[in-house]
Design a protein around this motif. Sequence first.
Motif, PDB file in Angstrom:
ATOM      1  N   ASP A 223      -4.215  13.447  -6.958  1.00  0.00           N
ATOM      2  CA  ASP A 223      -4.171  12.073  -7.076  1.00  0.00           C
ATOM      3  C   ASP A 223      -5.744  11.396  -6.689  1.00  0.00           C
ATOM      4  OD1 ASP A 223      -1.776  11.593  -8.151  1.00  0.00           O
ATOM      5  OD2 ASP A 223      -0.865  12.574  -6.595  1.00  0.00           O
ATOM      6  N   LYS A 224      -6.381  12.052  -5.862  1.00  0.00           N
ATOM      7  CA  LYS A 224      -7.524  11.440  -5.351  1.00  0.00           C
ATOM      8  C   LYS A 224      -8.274  12.792  -4.861  1.00  0.00           C
ATOM      9  CE  LYS A 224     -10.144   7.795  -3.515  1.00  0.00           C
ATOM     10  NZ  LYS A 224     -10.151   6.544  -3.256  1.00  0.00           N
TER      11      LYS A 224
ATOM     12  N   ASN B  58       0.165  10.668   2.245  1.00  0.00           N
ATOM     13  CA  ASN B  58       0.127  11.753   1.261  1.00  0.00           C
ATOM     14  C   ASN B  58       0.163  13.172   1.914  1.00  0.00           C
ATOM     15  OD1 ASN B  58      -1.299   9.628  -0.992  1.00  0.00           O
ATOM     16  ND2 ASN B  58      -2.450   9.265   1.062  1.00  0.00           N
TER      17      ASN B  58
ATOM     18  N   SER C 260      -4.700   5.064  -0.380  1.00  0.00           N
ATOM     19  CA  SER C 260      -3.462   4.485  -0.713  1.00  0.00           C
ATOM     20  C   SER C 260      -3.516   3.475  -2.182  1.00  0.00           C
ATOM     21  CB  SER C 260      -3.226   3.238   0.279  1.00  0.00           C
ATOM     22  OG  SER C 260      -3.099   3.651   1.676  1.00  0.00           O
ATOM     23  N   ARG C 261      -2.392   3.554  -2.568  1.00  0.00           N
ATOM     24  CA  ARG C 261      -2.484   2.803  -3.969  1.00  0.00           C
ATOM     25  C   ARG C 261      -2.153   1.595  -4.120  1.00  0.00           C
ATOM     26  NH1 ARG C 261       0.336   6.409  -6.624  1.00  0.00           N
ATOM     27  NH2 ARG C 261      -1.649   7.456  -7.618  1.00  0.00           N
TER      28      ARG C 261
ATOM     29  N   TYR D 289       0.842  -1.084   0.002  1.00  0.00           N
ATOM     30  CA  TYR D 289       0.081  -0.055   0.051  1.00  0.00           C
ATOM     31  C   TYR D 289       1.050   1.361   0.159  1.00  0.00           C
ATOM     32  CZ  TYR D 289      -3.492  -3.421   1.269  1.00  0.00           C
ATOM     33  OH  TYR D 289      -4.551  -4.526   1.363  1.00  0.00           O
TER      34      TYR D 289
ATOM     35  N   THR E 123     -10.129  11.425 -12.315  1.00  0.00           N
ATOM     36  CA  THR E 123      -9.515  11.428 -10.646  1.00  0.00           C
ATOM     37  C   THR E 123     -10.459  11.003  -9.749  1.00  0.00           C
ATOM     38  OG1 THR E 123      -8.485  13.732 -11.462  1.00  0.00           O
ATOM     39  CG2 THR E 123      -8.769  13.129  -8.875  1.00  0.00           C
TER      40      THR E 123
ATOM     41  N   VAL F 268      -3.760  14.257  -2.214  1.00  0.00           N
ATOM     42  CA  VAL F 268      -4.961  14.399  -1.920  1.00  0.00           C
ATOM     43  C   VAL F 268      -5.670  15.658  -1.823  1.00  0.00           C
ATOM     44  CG1 VAL F 268      -6.755  13.416  -0.402  1.00  0.00           C
ATOM     45  CG2 VAL F 268      -4.943  11.752  -1.001  1.00  0.00           C
TER      46      VAL F 268
ATOM     47  N   MET G 124      -0.644   7.796  -2.378  1.00  0.00           N
ATOM     48  CA  MET G 124      -0.958   8.252  -3.791  1.00  0.00           C
ATOM     49  C   MET G 124      -0.428   9.436  -4.388  1.00  0.00           C
ATOM     50  SD  MET G 124      -5.183   7.490  -3.499  1.00  0.00           S
ATOM     51  CE  MET G 124      -5.316   6.956  -5.116  1.00  0.00           C
TER      52      MET G 124
END
Length: 482
Positions: A198-199, A148, A443-444, A117, A221, A123, A120
């Motif tokens: 990113d989010k 983030n 998380s990515r 994880y 997005t 945010v 990202m």
Amino acid sequence: MTVQHSPERTTAPTPSDGEVHAAVARARDAALWWGALDFTDRKGWLLEFRSRIARTSASLIDTVREETGKPKDDALLEVMLAVEHLTWAAKNARRVLRERSVHPGLVSINHAASVRYQPMGVVGVIGPWNYPVYTPMGSLAYAMAAGNAVVFKPSELTPRTGTWLADAWASLAAPHQVLQTVTGDGRVGEALCRSGVDKLAFTGSTATAKKVMAVCAETLTPIVVEGGGKDALLVDATADLEAAATFAAFGAMGNAGQTCAGVERIYVVEEVADRFVDILTSRVRDLRVGDADDAQYGRMTLPKQVDIVRDQVEDALARGGRAVVGGLESVRAPYVDPIVLLDVPEDSSAVAEETFGPTVVVNRVRDLDEGIERANASKYGLGASVFTASKAAAERAADRLRVGVVTVNSVLGFAAVGALPFGGVGDSGFGRIHGADGLREFSRVKSVTKQRFAAPLGLVTMTRKRRDVAVARLLLTKVYGR
């Protein structure tokens, strides 16, 4: 009921689109530093952030009170809940987000497999005005704990509260701006959506959420949404009526009813309905409303909510409902005194649409199952409460209610439990904040396989051997076909 004039609205400078993009660029640099820290270091920074908020909370509480009109005690409770979630996110991020091994299965037995994880990056958070500290902290804390950087746009009604949080972080003298605030109206929110974050985490009305999603869709997005609610409270024949009515009064009237997961509909079993209504009316009839220090709730923070309450009460009364506490005379901008409506048709706006005011509809049902059916008929699905002495009935309701969170024999029981994810279904949104799911939301996810030794069967090759194919066919039929 004590009533005083509301304080003046606060204002803050509105940045240009370029300034919003510049804030995101700074956050991008901060994310490189912040995301490279290990969990222990980030935990240390976040707990110091928590301590800073707690030590200087008096000024934050005053700011919240001035901008929203809520009583000081309610602002205190909000800050306490926010700090609780910041603490949970900081202390549990490593456990939840550290790399974990998974079994590769029979076909890939020669591989080691794991899940990672990763942060990202940046945010964006668009927060609401009704709980301007607690609600956005459900995104700020968990996004930061996941590694983030955050750019936060508070509601235009509560800009100084949002700025206070960013200033508290800045006071720690961190080498980078991991948390920044940009203030302004919907144009600033639109710029944030288009800024390359990113989010995006959004909390607000369902109608606005759809507009935000449309803008985010232009660049794919990803977004997490907590939208509106029309939460139901169910009262079974076996319920402790005193407790049910006491909690219902708080859930419906607390914060002037301006709570996404507040109580807006009550379904009470016929045989105990009269007694329940008597107790409920006694709990809410004499609530103190205003800006005095001893007020139990304050003004409507968003002026247009007064009109929404008035329209829904008018519709309910015109459709055959009746008011047992208050009525149209209770609507006195910027305040609304408590209103309890009975026997309102289910297709009335007072039952079907979000109210966001100190009014509640009480309708009778034949049994708990009918109450569940009516609760589920809503397009919203944020939360619900059920009061019953039967463990089996409570479990049945918790299982069948189409909502994101269920509270048994209380209201808003989830709010202080950091480990519990929060979010809704339907028009109440999607995705989750809080808890392990909240950390993973920001998380990515990355899957990794490492070959440890040559595969027993050479199937991933352009020159497969007939023997290997025959063994694979045998495995398929004998092992998986059992």
